[in-house]
Write a protein that holds these residues in place. Structure first.
Motif, PDB file in Angstrom:
ATOM      1  N   MET A   1       4.797  14.146 -11.056  1.00  0.00           N
ATOM      2  CA  MET A   1       5.244  14.236 -12.438  1.00  0.00           C
ATOM      3  C   MET A   1       4.231  14.999 -13.287  1.00  0.00           C
ATOM      4  O   MET A   1       4.614  15.761 -14.188  1.00  0.00           O
ATOM      5  N   LYS A   2       2.923  14.789 -12.989  1.00  0.00           N
ATOM      6  CA  LYS A   2       1.906  15.547 -13.722  1.00  0.00           C
ATOM      7  C   LYS A   2       2.074  17.039 -13.502  1.00  0.00           C
ATOM      8  O   LYS A   2       2.026  17.845 -14.432  1.00  0.00           O
ATOM      9  N   LYS A   3       2.253  17.380 -12.216  1.00  0.00           N
ATOM     10  CA  LYS A   3       2.449  18.794 -11.898  1.00  0.00           C
ATOM     11  C   LYS A   3       3.694  19.325 -12.574  1.00  0.00           C
ATOM     12  O   LYS A   3       3.709  20.449 -13.110  1.00  0.00           O
TER      13      LYS A   3
ATOM     14  N   TYR B   1       0.829  -1.203   0.000  1.00  0.00           N
ATOM     15  CA  TYR B   1       0.000   0.000   0.000  1.00  0.00           C
ATOM     16  C   TYR B   1       0.866   1.257   0.000  1.00  0.00           C
ATOM     17  O   TYR B   1       0.609   2.205  -0.763  1.00  0.00           O
ATOM     18  N   MET B   2       1.911   1.245   0.857  1.00  0.00           N
ATOM     19  CA  MET B   2       2.794   2.404   0.925  1.00  0.00           C
ATOM     20  C   MET B   2       3.540   2.593  -0.395  1.00  0.00           C
ATOM     21  O   MET B   2       3.755   3.732  -0.836  1.00  0.00           O
ATOM     22  N   GLU B   3       3.889   1.453  -1.033  1.00  0.00           N
ATOM     23  CA  GLU B   3       4.572   1.542  -2.318  1.00  0.00           C
ATOM     24  C   GLU B   3       3.648   2.136  -3.388  1.00  0.00           C
ATOM     25  O   GLU B   3       4.067   2.999  -4.172  1.00  0.00           O
ATOM     26  N   MET B   4       2.371   1.663  -3.413  1.00  0.00           N
ATOM     27  CA  MET B   4       1.406   2.210  -4.363  1.00  0.00           C
ATOM     28  C   MET B   4       1.144   3.692  -4.098  1.00  0.00           C
ATOM     29  O   MET B   4       1.027   4.493  -5.030  1.00  0.00           O
ATOM     30  N   LEU B   5       1.054   4.023  -2.799  1.00  0.00           N
ATOM     31  CA  LEU B   5       0.859   5.423  -2.441  1.00  0.00           C
ATOM     32  C   LEU B   5       2.029   6.272  -2.903  1.00  0.00           C
ATOM     33  O   LEU B   5       1.842   7.374  -3.442  1.00  0.00           O
ATOM     34  N   GLU B   6       3.221   5.746  -2.745  1.00  0.00           N
ATOM     35  CA  GLU B   6       4.417   6.463  -3.179  1.00  0.00           C
ATOM     36  C   GLU B   6       4.419   6.646  -4.701  1.00  0.00           C
ATOM     37  O   GLU B   6       4.739   7.719  -5.217  1.00  0.00           O
ATOM     38  N   ILE B   7       4.024   5.560  -5.410  1.00  0.00           N
ATOM     39  CA  ILE B   7       3.957   5.649  -6.877  1.00  0.00           C
ATOM     40  C   ILE B   7       2.924   6.688  -7.310  1.00  0.00           C
ATOM     41  O   ILE B   7       3.163   7.498  -8.219  1.00  0.00           O
ATOM     42  N   THR B   8       1.743   6.663  -6.636  1.00  0.00           N
ATOM     43  CA  THR B   8       0.685   7.631  -6.957  1.00  0.00           C
ATOM     44  C   THR B   8       1.164   9.059  -6.729  1.00  0.00           C
ATOM     45  O   THR B   8       0.944   9.958  -7.556  1.00  0.00           O
ATOM     46  N   LEU B   9       1.817   9.259  -5.589  1.00  0.00           N
ATOM     47  CA  LEU B   9       2.335  10.587  -5.280  1.00  0.00           C
ATOM     48  C   LEU B   9       3.376  11.029  -6.307  1.00  0.00           C
ATOM     49  O   LEU B   9       3.396  12.201  -6.732  1.00  0.00           O
ATOM     50  N   GLN B  10       4.217  10.069  -6.724  1.00  0.00           N
ATOM     51  CA  GLN B  10       5.227  10.400  -7.738  1.00  0.00           C
ATOM     52  C   GLN B  10       4.558  10.760  -9.061  1.00  0.00           C
ATOM     53  O   GLN B  10       4.994  11.691  -9.755  1.00  0.00           O
ATOM     54  N   GLN B  11       3.513   9.987  -9.415  1.00  0.00           N
ATOM     55  CA  GLN B  11       2.802  10.289 -10.660  1.00  0.00           C
ATOM     56  C   GLN B  11       2.148  11.673 -10.621  1.00  0.00           C
ATOM     57  O   GLN B  11       2.213  12.426 -11.598  1.00  0.00           O
ATOM     58  N   GLU B  12       1.514  11.983  -9.477  1.00  0.00           N
ATOM     59  CA  GLU B  12       0.914  13.314  -9.328  1.00  0.00           C
ATOM     60  C   GLU B  12       1.979  14.401  -9.430  1.00  0.00           C
ATOM     61  O   GLU B  12       1.763  15.449 -10.054  1.00  0.00           O
TER      62      GLU B  12
END
Length: 375
Positions: A314-316, A301-312
């Motif tokens: 990168m979008k920004k 979960y923490m890994e997915m959260l980290e990936i999501t945060l990284q994707q957000e």
């Protein structure tokens, strides 16, 4: 009055008439005389006992001194023998001793194929005492005597890294068993001990102290998982001691007691406690597995959260990058337009300057022509 003074006085007294009073006096004197004789006899006896005690103490002291001297000479002889053997060490044994002393061994060591002896066993034992790199030690079928086994065990008692010890098929006895029990009482790393095929209980001497020590160690131990005491000349009394110890111990799940003299009742009792321990062991492992699984899910979960945060992020970053690129593109167009205007303006200026220059030159030529006509 002192009894000795009375006795001295009685010696000079003449025989008195046998009156009632005199007879009573005489009876008292006889009692006093008997008391004096008894006192002397007791004093003499005490003196003789004291002398005997002094002689016994003197003899005991001489015996202790002799034993200490003998022990000292034996110790000196052992040291000389160890020094001689140490100087002769070569090959694989020399490397094993060197690696043990420098804490640079492989996790597992076997002495198979190496010629040993009392002095070499003591050298090996001394190297084991403070070692922190060895995990498993195999000393099976090396004809280790009970005295040498006791010495090895005493040094292993100080080691808190070793996890597996195999000493099956040697000549170990009650002394080794006694120290093995002491190890179980204090050790917190040993998980497997194999003493199969050793006469740990001498039925002729009826010395059960080694098995008593092992039983007491089992009661206090919290890390040993497997113990092999098969074919160790154990009888019903030994079996009862070990069964009572397993009743208290809740960590041993493998206990090999075959080829001993245990009766059916003891066998059933031991198996009952081992089954209980196995269930506790499985339950604990299951709890650990569930905990690891839960931790693993949390990690995912923490890994997915980290990936999501990284994707957000990168979008920004991409949005900001595009905005920055658009801004730069506009600035570049503005700069290009400005340069074009500057160039056009310069061209116009150059054109105007050229035209003015041409008019000026034309005016000069016209003036010259007018001047020639006047002459």
């Amino acid at each position: 009055m002192d009894p000795f003074t009375l006795q001295a006085e009685f010696k000079f007294v003449k025989e008195l008439p046998k009156t009632k009073k005199n007879l009573e006096e005489q009876a008292k004197r006889e009692v006093q005389e008997r008391q004096i004789e008894e006192f002397k006899r007791q004093e003499k006896k005490m003196s003789e006992e004291q002398q005997q005690r002094l002689k016994a103490e003197k003899w005991e002291k001489a015996k202790r001194d002799q034993e200490e001297e003998k022990k000292k000479l034996q110790e000196e002889g052992r040291k000389r023998e160890e020094e001689q053997q140490f100087s002769k060490l070569e090959g694989r044994l020399a490397k094993i001793i060197s690696d043990l002393n420098s804490n640079n061994t492989s996790p597992e060591i076997t002495i198979s194929g190496i010629e040993m002896g009392p002095a070499r066993w003591r050298i090996l034992a001394a190297a084991l005492e403070a070692n922190t790199s060895l995990k498993e030690l195999h000393l099976a079928k090396k004809c280790i005597s009970d005295d040498d086994g006791e010495e090895i065990m005493k040094k292993i008692k100080q080691n808190h890294t070793l996890e597996k010890l195999e000493m099956q098929g040697n000549n170990l006895g009650g002394k080794t068993a006694k120290v093995a029990g002491e190890i179980l009482e204090v050790n917190d790393t040993m998980k497997y001990i194999d003493l199969e095929g050793n006469e740990l209980y001498d039925k002729d001497l009826k010395d059960i102290s080694g098995i008593v020590s092992i039983a007491e160690g089992i009661k206090k131990n919290t890390c040993l998982v497997a113990l092999n005491l098969s074919n160790c000349n154990l009888d019903i009394q030994c079996g009862k001691l070990l069964a009572d110890a397993l009743k208290v111990n809740e960590v041993i799940i493998h206990f090999d007691y075959r080829k001993n003299g245990f009766d059916l009742e003891i066998v059933r009792e031991i198996n009952q406690y081992l089954q209980r321990n196995k269930e506790l062991y499985d339950k604990e492992r299951m709890m650990e597995w569930n905990e690891r699984k839960s931790v693993h899910k949390e990690d995912e979960y923490m890994e997915m959260l980290e990936i999501t945060l990284q994707q957000e992020h990168m979008k920004k970053v991409n949005i900001m990058g595009r905005e920055e690129a658009t801004k730069r593109e506009k600035e570049m167009r503005w700069e290009e337009e400005r340069l074009k205007k500057d160039i056009e303006m310069k061209r116009e200026m150059d054109k105007l300057m050229n035209e003015a220059k041409k008019r000026q030159e034309a005016g000069k030529k016209k003036g010259k022509r007018r001047g020639g006509k006047k002459k």
